[in-house]
Design an enzyme around this catalytic site. Structure first.
Site, mmCIF file in Angstrom:
data_model
loop_
_atom_site.group_PDB
_atom_site.id
_atom_site.type_symbol
_atom_site.label_atom_id
_atom_site.label_comp_id
_atom_site.label_asym_id
_atom_site.label_seq_id
_atom_site.Cartn_x
_atom_site.Cartn_y
_atom_site.Cartn_z
ATOM 1 N N HIS A 1 40.399 39.552 43.898
ATOM 2 C CA HIS A 1 39.176 39.969 43.218
ATOM 3 C C HIS A 1 39.327 39.643 41.737
ATOM 4 O O HIS A 1 40.356 39.137 41.299
ATOM 5 C CB HIS A 1 38.872 41.456 43.445
ATOM 6 C CG HIS A 1 39.867 42.402 42.850
ATOM 7 N ND1 HIS A 1 39.762 43.769 42.946
ATOM 8 C CD2 HIS A 1 41.016 42.189 42.137
ATOM 9 C CE1 HIS A 1 40.785 44.341 42.339
ATOM 10 N NE2 HIS A 1 41.553 43.410 41.830
ATOM 11 N N SER B 1 45.147 41.945 44.625
ATOM 12 C CA SER B 1 44.887 41.781 43.199
ATOM 13 C C SER B 1 45.989 40.934 42.559
ATOM 14 O O SER B 1 46.195 39.785 42.937
ATOM 15 C CB SER B 1 44.755 43.162 42.559
ATOM 16 O OG SER B 1 44.347 43.077 41.217
#
Length: 202
Positions: free
Chosen positions: A126, A101
């Site tokens: 993501h 992330s």
């Protein structure tokens, strides 16, 4: 029983006797920084402060940021990324363990040709997620608009720094995409994968 932060001896230039300092303070003196937790405002402010201070101390010596992070808050992560781009020294980013992330976003922000992953490291990208699952309708709409803006910022940075087309990055960010170190290298997130028993890279 927790042992706390280990302490190591350190001798300042010109001093005869060493003093005991915690290991991170000692490593900071060698311009080695660590992101070993989730990204939040506290760790963001600490890292930005260290980068600024070390740049003021010597703006010609590179900085090394070791990353083992599950990700975290977007805005504090962007603050770290922006500081890396603004300080005069090159910032090496080194992924050990996991850069997921916002961890991967900070990893990709290292100086070109100076982004490295350990052989068994994992990288995950993501899209940013909402924290307003139970918000009122009006708040949710505002949150959704802000998320779209943040997603656009993150996507643009990944495109710029990986060299991948917009459609590839956008598709990858639709879901959690985990990569090995070599896959992250092929994807342009890191430039090098460390090999075991290689020459000292610091």
């Amino acid at each position: 029983m927790p042992i706390g932060v280990p302490k190591v001896p350190f001798r300042s230039p010109g001093e005869e006797d060493a003093v005991w300092v915690d290991i991170y303070n000692r490593l900071h003196r060698e311009r080695l920084l660590f992101l070993g937790q989730g990204v939040d405002s506290e760790i963001s402010n600490q890292l930005v402060g260290l980068m600024v201070y070390l740049s003021m101390e010597d703006n010609t010596r590179d900085l090394y940021l070791f990353i083992n992070s599950p990700g975290g808050w977007v805005i504090p992560g962007i603050a770290i990324y922006d500081a890396m781009q603004i300080v005069p020294p090159d910032v090496h980013t080194i992924c050990m363990g996991l850069a997921a992330s916002m961890g991967s976003f900070i990893l990709v922000g290292g100086e070109f040709t100076k982004r490295l992953a350990f052989p068994h490291a994992r990288v995950m990208i993501h899209q940013p997620a909402s924290s307003f699952y139970e918000a009122q309708a009006g708040e949710f709409i505002l949150e959704a608009e802000e998320l779209l803006k943040l997603r656009e910022i993150l996507t643009r940075v990944y495109v710029q720094r990986t060299g991948k087309p917009l459609w590839v990055v956008s598709e990858d960010m639709e879901r959690d995409v985990f990569m090995s170190a070599t896959e992250a290298q092929a994807h342009g997130i890191v430039d090098l994968v460390a090999v075991e028993n290689s020459a000292d890279f610091v």
